[in-house]
Write a protein that holds these residues in place. Structure first.
Motif, PDB file in Angstrom:
ATOM      1  N   LEU A  67      14.084   0.340  -7.689  1.00  0.00           N
ATOM      2  CA  LEU A  67      14.541   1.308  -6.735  1.00  0.00           C
ATOM      3  C   LEU A  67      15.577   1.927  -7.358  1.00  0.00           C
ATOM      4  O   LEU A  67      16.353   1.021  -8.087  1.00  0.00           O
ATOM      5  N   PHE A  68      15.841   3.082  -6.879  1.00  0.00           N
ATOM      6  CA  PHE A  68      17.060   4.057  -7.407  1.00  0.00           C
ATOM      7  C   PHE A  68      17.388   5.053  -6.336  1.00  0.00           C
ATOM      8  O   PHE A  68      16.510   5.398  -5.910  1.00  0.00           O
TER       9      PHE A  68
ATOM     10  N   LYS B 168      17.658  -3.656  -9.108  1.00  0.00           N
ATOM     11  CA  LYS B 168      16.275  -4.259  -9.703  1.00  0.00           C
ATOM     12  C   LYS B 168      15.899  -5.568  -9.016  1.00  0.00           C
ATOM     13  O   LYS B 168      16.450  -6.133  -7.843  1.00  0.00           O
ATOM     14  N   TRP B 169      14.744  -6.281  -9.346  1.00  0.00           N
ATOM     15  CA  TRP B 169      14.194  -7.632  -8.525  1.00  0.00           C
ATOM     16  C   TRP B 169      15.003  -8.674  -8.463  1.00  0.00           C
ATOM     17  O   TRP B 169      15.775  -8.802  -9.432  1.00  0.00           O
ATOM     18  N   THR B 170      15.185  -9.152  -7.323  1.00  0.00           N
ATOM     19  CA  THR B 170      16.221 -10.027  -7.164  1.00  0.00           C
ATOM     20  C   THR B 170      15.661 -11.713  -7.392  1.00  0.00           C
ATOM     21  O   THR B 170      16.467 -12.644  -7.569  1.00  0.00           O
TER      22      THR B 170
ATOM     23  N   GLY C 277      10.776  -7.952   7.802  1.00  0.00           N
ATOM     24  CA  GLY C 277      10.247  -6.747   8.374  1.00  0.00           C
ATOM     25  C   GLY C 277      10.784  -5.351   8.055  1.00  0.00           C
ATOM     26  O   GLY C 277      10.512  -4.541   8.754  1.00  0.00           O
ATOM     27  N   GLN C 278      11.781  -5.245   7.016  1.00  0.00           N
ATOM     28  CA  GLN C 278      12.105  -4.042   6.770  1.00  0.00           C
ATOM     29  C   GLN C 278      11.616  -3.668   5.347  1.00  0.00           C
ATOM     30  O   GLN C 278      11.195  -4.702   4.560  1.00  0.00           O
ATOM     31  N   PHE C 279      11.647  -2.333   4.986  1.00  0.00           N
ATOM     32  CA  PHE C 279      11.002  -1.932   3.463  1.00  0.00           C
ATOM     33  C   PHE C 279      12.129  -1.292   2.875  1.00  0.00           C
ATOM     34  O   PHE C 279      12.694  -0.611   3.505  1.00  0.00           O
ATOM     35  N   GLY C 280      12.226  -1.528   1.561  1.00  0.00           N
ATOM     36  CA  GLY C 280      13.251  -0.786   0.770  1.00  0.00           C
ATOM     37  C   GLY C 280      12.943   0.732   0.557  1.00  0.00           C
ATOM     38  O   GLY C 280      13.921   1.498   0.812  1.00  0.00           O
TER      39      GLY C 280
ATOM     40  N   PHE D 175      15.007  -6.227  -3.501  1.00  0.00           N
ATOM     41  CA  PHE D 175      15.845  -5.693  -4.519  1.00  0.00           C
ATOM     42  C   PHE D 175      17.200  -5.660  -4.115  1.00  0.00           C
ATOM     43  O   PHE D 175      17.836  -5.220  -4.814  1.00  0.00           O
ATOM     44  N   ASN D 176      17.607  -6.266  -2.906  1.00  0.00           N
ATOM     45  CA  ASN D 176      18.851  -6.315  -2.482  1.00  0.00           C
ATOM     46  C   ASN D 176      19.453  -4.937  -2.505  1.00  0.00           C
ATOM     47  O   ASN D 176      20.660  -4.556  -2.956  1.00  0.00           O
TER      48      ASN D 176
END
Length: 203
Positions: free
Chosen positions: A126-127, A137-139, A160-163, A181-182
């Motif tokens: 994500l950005f 980036k992927w954690t 239960g949350q989405f990036g 993705f933190n």
């Protein structure tokens, strides 16, 4: 990101049927977001990205990025986005602008499609430009990269949350910190309205 070099890359090819302009329309480089049809000029600048990042590594030599879907041309419909993705199997760059003019998005290592579960690889990220470019980036904590159904498109998850998630009308979306993705909240608010959206894929 310390030690990471950033670059702008100018797009050299637009979609053959006309382009959109989340990233550069009109004299000021920004267009007025509007729902519905109406073409625009092609995007002028590729978003900033790390030199040698996943978006570069996954692009086959000699195969340019092509504008596959944009809301100003194809309408605000997730089903239309899925239809436009048919025939594409490679990576996708998703770019959004919300009601506040905030720009953000995601890189998916796999094309968007309907799925029963999550798919994708650790090259997905994500950005956001809030206010400067940040890449998440992927954690390695989970593999909840991308999931698509008729009512929503989701990227990254945990507790239960989405990036990043988008509704079936491509009108509303949301962003929350997630374990995949933190990431920070990509927009200025956790809930946002989509003004413009583009999806680029390798032709």
């Amino acid at each position: 990101m310390k030690g990471t070099r950033w670059q702008y890359t100018r797009l050299v090819r637009a979609h053959p049927h006309g382009g959109c302009s989340v990233w550069g329309r009109g004299p000021g480089g920004r267009g007025e977001g509007r729902r519905g049809g109406g073409g625009g000029g092609s995007s002028q600048l590729w978003p900033c990205r790390p030199h040698g990042a996943s978006a570069d590594r996954n692009q086959p030599a000699g195969r340019p990025w092509t504008l596959v879907f944009c809301t100003s041309r194809d309408g605000f419909s997730l089903r239309s986005l899925y239809r436009q993705m048919e025939g594409h199997s490679g990576p996708v760059l998703l770019l959004l602008r919300d009601q506040d003019g905030q720009m953000f998005g995601a890189f998916s290592s796999s094309t968007f499609r309907l799925s029963k579960g999550f798919y994708g690889t650790g090259e997905t990220f994500l950005f956001t430009f809030s206010p400067q470019l940040k890449v998440f980036k992927w954690t390695g904590n989970n593999s909840f990269f991308v999931k698509g159904d008729l009512d929503s498109l989701m990227m990254g998850s945990g507790s239960g949350q989405f990036g990043l998630w988008l509704d079936g009308d491509l009108y509303r979306g949301g962003s929350h910190p997630c374990a995949t993705f933190n990431n920070e909240v990509l927009a200025r608010q956790e809930q946002f309205c989509i003004k413009e959206l583009e999806a680029w894929a390798v032709s």
